[in-house]
Write an enzyme that holds these catalytic residues in place. Structure first.
Site, mmCIF file in Angstrom:
data_model
loop_
_atom_site.group_PDB
_atom_site.id
_atom_site.type_symbol
_atom_site.label_atom_id
_atom_site.label_comp_id
_atom_site.label_asym_id
_atom_site.label_seq_id
_atom_site.Cartn_x
_atom_site.Cartn_y
_atom_site.Cartn_z
ATOM 1 N N ARG A 49 70.687 17.619 49.902
ATOM 2 C CA ARG A 49 69.668 18.609 50.529
ATOM 3 C C ARG A 49 69.897 19.776 50.949
ATOM 4 N NH1 ARG A 49 66.967 17.328 56.376
ATOM 5 N NH2 ARG A 49 64.734 17.492 55.742
ATOM 6 N N ILE A 83 61.123 22.261 55.617
ATOM 7 C CA ILE A 83 60.965 21.011 54.145
ATOM 8 C C ILE A 83 61.297 19.578 55.366
ATOM 9 C CG2 ILE A 83 63.440 21.187 54.883
ATOM 10 C CD1 ILE A 83 64.770 20.050 52.614
ATOM 11 N N SER A 84 59.840 18.835 54.865
ATOM 12 C CA SER A 84 59.909 17.756 55.113
ATOM 13 C C SER A 84 61.068 17.140 56.125
ATOM 14 C CB SER A 84 59.001 16.988 54.652
ATOM 15 O OG SER A 84 57.680 17.733 54.222
ATOM 16 N N GLN A 85 61.432 15.632 57.038
ATOM 17 C CA GLN A 85 61.897 14.799 57.188
ATOM 18 C C GLN A 85 62.170 13.452 56.269
ATOM 19 O OE1 GLN A 85 60.781 13.539 60.526
ATOM 20 N NE2 GLN A 85 62.122 11.283 60.213
#
Ligand code: SAH
EC number: 2.1.1.77
Length: 223
Positions: free
Chosen positions: A46, A72-74
């Site tokens: 990530r 950026i999403s969790q």
């Protein structure tokens, strides 16, 4: 407008691999059970998708800024949406809201044929230069409006919306195969309900309700 340079480092150290394993454990503890989804999160570095400023915290289960007011999403949210999609290899999947391309790479790891659309030119250009994507020949990027979908490649087995939709976009329903599913957070700016819609026939749709989340808004109209 602030013009900033994105710095990236593409090295995956033992420390980062260890942090990633911990992240996968924590997502599992929060209720994600799909082993393929957990493996995909475990396989994708990530920190490659973030500025080096976030390198040391990239494996915290949090959303982070990626520029242009977007995030950026969790990881938990990425895993949650991916699990609801029940991806099978070679399915055609349309994603609305490429952002950092992290979610798109998770779908590609799940062996889907992924088509992802981004509305913001700068984010689209940034992703085009992102080398990690060449790992996935099954992943294609488009610059456009998610409300319009991608009619030239329709119909899709699955559609994933990763921005908050005020209502369900009609054209996306049309571009779903019969038997296909769409996962979409629907609601106002503060909170949205995760929905899974199954297309039963051209005119009939089943709707299942899941948890509440908060996404950045899905942008409407020309920019
Ligand atoms: N899936 C992304 C996170 C999404 S954030 C990731 O994994 O990083 C939501 C994204 O949707 C943002 O990049 C935003 O610019 C984009 N977006 C907003 N409205 C859109 C629209 N109408 N069509 C396509 N993308 C849109």
């Amino acid at each position: 407008m602030v013009n900033f340079v994105i710095m990236r480092r593409y090295e995956d150290t033992y420390k980062q691999k260890g942090l990633r394993r911990q992240l996968v454990d924590s997502i599992r503890q929060k209720g994600i059970t799909d082993e393929n989804v957990l493996a995909a999160i475990g396989n994708i570095p990530r920190h490659f998708f973030l500025d080096t400023a976030f390198e040391s915290i990239a494996y915290e289960d949090r959303a982070f800024p990626i520029g242009e007011g977007q995030t950026i999403s969790q990881p938990y949210t990425v895993a949650y949406q991916s699990q609801l999609l029940e991806i099978k290899p070679y399915e055609k999947v349309l994603e609305i809201g490429t952002g950092s391309a992290y979610q798109a790479c998770v779908l590609a790891e799940l062996k889907a044929n992924v088509f992802t659309i981004e509305r913001q030119k700068k984010l689209f250009e940034l992703v085009k230069q992102f080398q990690f994507k060449s790992k996935y020949p099954n992943l294609r990027f488009f610059y456009g409006d998610g409300y319009e979908g991608l009619s030239s490649y329709a119909p899709f087995d699955k559609i994933l919306v990763t921005a908050a939709a005020p209502q369900i976009p009609e054209k996306l329903l049309q571009q779903l195969k019969i038997g296909g599913k769409m996962v979409i957070p629907v609601g106002g700016q503060d909170v949205q309900r995760m929905l899974r819609i199954t297309k039963v026939s051209d005119t009939e749709f089943d709707q299942e309700l899941f948890d509440n989340f908060t996404f950045v808004p899905m942008l409407a109209g020309k920019r």
